[in-house]
Design a protein around this motif. Structure first.
Motif, PDB file in Angstrom:
ATOM      1  N   GLY A 151       0.822  -1.210   0.000  1.00 16.92           N
ATOM      2  CA  GLY A 151       0.000   0.000   0.000  1.00 16.92           C
ATOM      3  C   GLY A 151       0.853   1.257   0.000  1.00 16.92           C
ATOM      4  O   GLY A 151       0.573   2.214  -0.726  1.00 16.92           O
ATOM      5  N   ILE A 152       1.923   1.264   0.808  1.00 23.20           N
ATOM      6  CA  ILE A 152       2.849   2.398   0.819  1.00 23.20           C
ATOM      7  C   ILE A 152       3.506   2.555  -0.547  1.00 23.20           C
ATOM      8  O   ILE A 152       3.660   3.673  -1.056  1.00 23.20           O
ATOM      9  CB  ILE A 152       3.912   2.202   1.918  1.00 23.20           C
ATOM     10  N   ALA A 153       3.873   1.432  -1.167  1.00 27.35           N
ATOM     11  CA  ALA A 153       4.513   1.486  -2.493  1.00 27.35           C
ATOM     12  C   ALA A 153       3.580   2.102  -3.527  1.00 27.35           C
ATOM     13  O   ALA A 153       4.013   2.888  -4.384  1.00 27.35           O
ATOM     14  CB  ALA A 153       4.929   0.083  -2.920  1.00 27.35           C
ATOM     15  N   LEU A 154       2.291   1.766  -3.470  1.00 29.98           N
ATOM     16  CA  LEU A 154       1.327   2.313  -4.429  1.00 29.98           C
ATOM     17  C   LEU A 154       1.213   3.823  -4.284  1.00 29.98           C
ATOM     18  O   LEU A 154       1.200   4.563  -5.278  1.00 29.98           O
ATOM     19  CB  LEU A 154      -0.040   1.652  -4.208  1.00 29.98           C
ATOM     20  N   ILE A 155       1.145   4.298  -3.052  1.00 30.41           N
ATOM     21  CA  ILE A 155       1.036   5.739  -2.816  1.00 30.41           C
ATOM     22  C   ILE A 155       2.268   6.460  -3.349  1.00 30.41           C
ATOM     23  O   ILE A 155       2.166   7.493  -4.029  1.00 30.41           O
ATOM     24  CB  ILE A 155       0.863   6.015  -1.314  1.00 30.41           C
ATOM     25  N   CYS A 156       3.458   5.942  -3.034  1.00 27.12           N
ATOM     26  CA  CYS A 156       4.692   6.601  -3.471  1.00 27.12           C
ATOM     27  C   CYS A 156       4.868   6.555  -4.985  1.00 27.12           C
ATOM     28  O   CYS A 156       5.463   7.461  -5.568  1.00 27.12           O
ATOM     29  CB  CYS A 156       5.892   5.962  -2.768  1.00 27.12           C
ATOM     30  N   LEU A 157       4.351   5.511  -5.632  1.00 33.13           N
ATOM     31  CA  LEU A 157       4.408   5.434  -7.090  1.00 33.13           C
ATOM     32  C   LEU A 157       3.679   6.617  -7.714  1.00 33.13           C
ATOM     33  O   LEU A 157       4.237   7.324  -8.572  1.00 33.13           O
ATOM     34  CB  LEU A 157       3.790   4.116  -7.558  1.00 33.13           C
ATOM     35  N   PHE A 158       2.463   6.861  -7.292  1.00 32.11           N
ATOM     36  CA  PHE A 158       1.688   7.954  -7.882  1.00 32.11           C
ATOM     37  C   PHE A 158       2.240   9.320  -7.471  1.00 32.11           C
ATOM     38  O   PHE A 158       2.236  10.258  -8.283  1.00 32.11           O
ATOM     39  CB  PHE A 158       0.215   7.821  -7.494  1.00 32.11           C
ATOM     40  N   ALA A 159       2.727   9.432  -6.249  1.00 29.80           N
ATOM     41  CA  ALA A 159       3.321  10.702  -5.821  1.00 29.80           C
ATOM     42  C   ALA A 159       4.527  11.056  -6.677  1.00 29.80           C
ATOM     43  O   ALA A 159       4.705  12.211  -7.101  1.00 29.80           O
ATOM     44  CB  ALA A 159       3.728  10.619  -4.348  1.00 29.80           C
ATOM     45  N   GLY A 160       5.386  10.078  -6.948  1.00 29.99           N
ATOM     46  CA  GLY A 160       6.562  10.319  -7.775  1.00 29.99           C
ATOM     47  C   GLY A 160       6.201  10.722  -9.193  1.00 29.99           C
ATOM     48  O   GLY A 160       6.817  11.624  -9.776  1.00 29.99           O
ATOM     49  N   LEU A 161       5.199  10.049  -9.775  1.00 29.86           N
ATOM     50  CA  LEU A 161       4.793  10.379 -11.143  1.00 29.86           C
ATOM     51  C   LEU A 161       4.222  11.796 -11.229  1.00 29.86           C
ATOM     52  O   LEU A 161       4.465  12.513 -12.201  1.00 29.86           O
ATOM     53  CB  LEU A 161       3.766   9.353 -11.637  1.00 29.86           C
ATOM     54  N   ILE A 162       3.475  12.218 -10.216  1.00 34.20           N
ATOM     55  CA  ILE A 162       2.955  13.593 -10.187  1.00 34.20           C
ATOM     56  C   ILE A 162       4.101  14.590 -10.149  1.00 34.20           C
ATOM     57  O   ILE A 162       4.079  15.630 -10.825  1.00 34.20           O
ATOM     58  CB  ILE A 162       2.017  13.778  -8.982  1.00 34.20           C
ATOM     59  N   MET A 163       5.159  14.285  -9.384  1.00 36.94           N
ATOM     60  CA  MET A 163       6.311  15.175  -9.292  1.00 36.94           C
ATOM     61  C   MET A 163       7.014  15.305 -10.647  1.00 36.94           C
ATOM     62  O   MET A 163       7.434  16.396 -11.040  1.00 36.94           O
ATOM     63  CB  MET A 163       7.289  14.648  -8.246  1.00 36.94           C
ATOM     64  N   VAL A 164       7.121  14.202 -11.377  1.00 44.29           N
ATOM     65  CA  VAL A 164       7.752  14.229 -12.700  1.00 44.29           C
ATOM     66  C   VAL A 164       6.952  15.114 -13.647  1.00 44.29           C
ATOM     67  O   VAL A 164       7.510  15.958 -14.372  1.00 44.29           O
ATOM     68  CB  VAL A 164       7.875  12.802 -13.272  1.00 44.29           C
ATOM     69  N   VAL A 165       5.642  14.941 -13.659  1.00 47.41           N
ATOM     70  CA  VAL A 165       4.782  15.730 -14.551  1.00 47.41           C
ATOM     71  C   VAL A 165       4.854  17.214 -14.196  1.00 47.41           C
ATOM     72  O   VAL A 165       4.958  18.078 -15.075  1.00 47.41           O
ATOM     73  CB  VAL A 165       3.331  15.222 -14.473  1.00 47.41           C
ATOM     74  N   ALA A 166       4.829  17.529 -12.898  1.00 41.86           N
ATOM     75  CA  ALA A 166       4.883  18.933 -12.474  1.00 41.86           C
ATOM     76  C   ALA A 166       6.190  19.595 -12.900  1.00 41.86           C
ATOM     77  O   ALA A 166       6.200  20.734 -13.382  1.00 41.86           O
ATOM     78  CB  ALA A 166       4.723  19.028 -10.953  1.00 41.86           C
ATOM     79  N   GLY A 167       7.306  18.885 -12.745  1.00 44.42           N
ATOM     80  CA  GLY A 167       8.587  19.443 -13.172  1.00 44.42           C
ATOM     81  C   GLY A 167       8.638  19.686 -14.670  1.00 44.42           C
ATOM     82  O   GLY A 167       9.159  20.705 -15.133  1.00 44.42           O
TER      83      GLY A 167
END
Length: 469
Positions: free
Chosen positions: A382-398
């Protein structure tokens, strides 16, 4: 003779910084480890991290103005006294109340005990970007090991006793340090002690700077996810002692990242460098938990932490170049307050969502059927799933930030801004002998919150005036 005195003072300040940062980080790490091991509650660690950042947000602007208006030695003494007093109160609470009461999330003693410890913010000393960044990296390394060992073998009581003794030592050491600094001249345009208006005015005079702070604030919203979840994930893979050693290894990334920045600088366009680093950090954050395999996590953390010093240094370098020197403390304070206030929002939101919704869902056959192909098996999917989407959002924002007008304006302003000169006699001049061989942008101070993704810039309230990229 004056140059020798400056070198001696700088060395003493650097040593004091090391002891103070090891002590405050040591107790903050220990509190997080202790609470999660005893309660297994992601909610508790998320709230602890969020509360820590809230206090930084609350005090950042105040301390920024204090640094601008008072002798640095006086500010350092005040910081040490407040820290020692807070630790003493925490020690009294620990002796007064049984551990069961202190670990009861539904009772008042848990929150009072955590509150007292979290009131002690990471010390903001005279920032010689290169050497102090290295000291902070070393402090993180030492803290990681000794926090895990202390909680694992000694418990929270002796951990508090060690922190109190070490903070008293820093205060006594400060009494014997003499810093050759002049009396700061008050800003005649400042309208109040806090001078929020003057800080905002300084930010508005630099086109694109407000957008940079907003971007870092948004980035910290995502970083709050990692701040809330990285320790619980690590303590799922390791016991406290081993997790401390794993963090210590990962923290050597600070030293490598800071060393590379000190050696090569940030390039002619530090804003571009910052965005590329943020995208790389997002990508790493998305993939280093894809499998519940400790080498993947530890190596991923090492790479993530190696990117923290250049990210911190890039924002500091931009602000140092485009903001007048006599207002930099207040601008750093506003930036730190805004950015620090963002991470708790996510931490407070994601911690209960993770504990009560996503982690239980990923332990069901349905969750495994939908995501098992990507995330594999394990206790912390569950923690891995949350961090996966958080990281992808950071990539898109940058990536999207590259397309904005603010990015182009700030890049152009940085390229054509005049050099900022520090006032004669300022404490930053102490660092000049050590900075002559190091380009600006050498690593900014690193702390446990930055390491966990809780802050992506403006870490230092006071910064040197050197502006070379």
């Amino acid at each position: 003779m004056q140059r020798t005195a400056a070198k001696t003072a700088f060395t003493n300040v650097l040593l004091n910084t090391l002891i103070a940062n090891v002590t405050t980080s040591f107790l903050w790490f220990a509190l997080t480890f202790w609470v999660y091991i005893e309660t297994r509650s992601v909610l508790a660690t998320g709230i602890i991290g969020g509360a820590y950042m809230l206090f930084i947000a609350f005090f950042a602007m105040i301390f920024g103005t204090i640094v601008d208006r008072h002798r640095k030695h006086t500010v350092m003494l005040l910081s040490s006294v407040i820290s020692a007093a807070a630790f003493l109160v925490a020690g009294v609470l620990y002796l007064w109340q049984p551990e069961a009461a202190l670990l009861d999330l539904g009772g008042p003693w848990f929150w009072l005990f955590a509150l007292v410890i979290l009131l002690v913010e990471e010390d903001k000393r005279a920032n010689a970007n290169g050497l102090v960044g290295t000291v902070q990296g070393l402090a993180f390394l030492v803290t990681s090991v000794f926090s895990g060992l202390s909680i694992g073998f000694l418990g929270m009581g002796w951990t508090l006793a060690i922190a109190i003794a070490a903070m008293a030592l820093t205060f006594v050491h400060l009494l014997f340090i003499r810093i050759p600094e002049g009396t700061p001249e008050p800003d005649p345009t400042a309208s109040s002690a806090l001078d929020f208006r003057g800080s905002v005015k300084a930010i508005r005079l630099a086109p694109g700077l407000f957008a940079l702070i907003i971007f870092s604030t948004f980035n910290n919203l995502i970083g709050g996810v990692y701040m809330a979840l990285m320790d619980p994930y690590g303590l799922t893979l390791f016991d406290a002692q081993t997790w401390g050693f794993a963090l210590a290894f990962a923290s050597t990334g600070f030293l490598i990242g800071g060393g590379l920045v000190a050696k090569f600088g940030l390039g002619a366009k530090p804003m571009r460098t910052l965005l590329l680093i943020v995208m790389a950090m997002g990508l790493l954050g998305a993939v280093f938990m894809l499998r519940e395999w400790w080498p993947l996590y530890v190596i991923g953390m090492w790479m993530y932490m190696a990117l923290v010093p250049p990210a911190e240094a890039a924002e500091q370098t931009i602000i140092q170049k485009v903001v007048p020197f006599d207002r930099q403390g207040r601008v750093f304070g506003v930036a730190a307050a805004m950015e620090a206030a963002a991470a708790p929002v996510t931490a407070f939101l994601i911690a209960p969502i993770a504990e009560f919704l996503i982690i239980p869902y990923m332990r069901t056959p349905e969750g495994d059927r939908h995501w098992g192909w990507l995330l594999g098996e394990g206790e912390a999917r569950g923690i891995a799933l949350i961090c996966l989407f958080a990281g992808l959002i950071m990539v898109v924002a940058g990536g999207l930030a590259f397309l904005t007008r603010s990015y182009r304006k700030l890049t152009d302003l940085y390229a054509h801004a005049p050099a900022q000169e520090a006032g004669e006699g300022e404490v930053d001049a102490i660092a000049s002998p050590s900075l002559e061989a190091a380009p600006s942008g050498a690593s900014a101070p690193i702390d446990p919150v930055s390491a966990r993704g809780g802050r992506a810039g403006a870490d230092g309230i006071e910064a040197p005036g050197d502006d070379r990229a």
